[in-house]
Write a protein that holds these residues in place. Structure first.
Motif: not given
Length: 50
Positions: A31-39
């Protein structure tokens, strides 16, 4: 991002107190990885917790 980081860190304790199932570490990491890459900011730059 600061809120999401707080929620993913401290939310585990709150979930446990409310008898919810906590998320496995691997899920939290993803979840952290996806948030950092998408936001992104309005200028397209990555948003960080700093």
């Amino acid at each position: 991002m600061k809120f999401f980081d707080w929620a993913l860190t401290n939310g585990q304790q709150a979930a446990e107190k409310l008898d919810y199932v906590t998320l496995p570490a691997a899920v939290l990491d993803e979840v952290r990885t996806q948030l950092r890459s998408r936001m992104k900011s309005s200028s397209g730059k990555a948003i960080t917790t700093q």
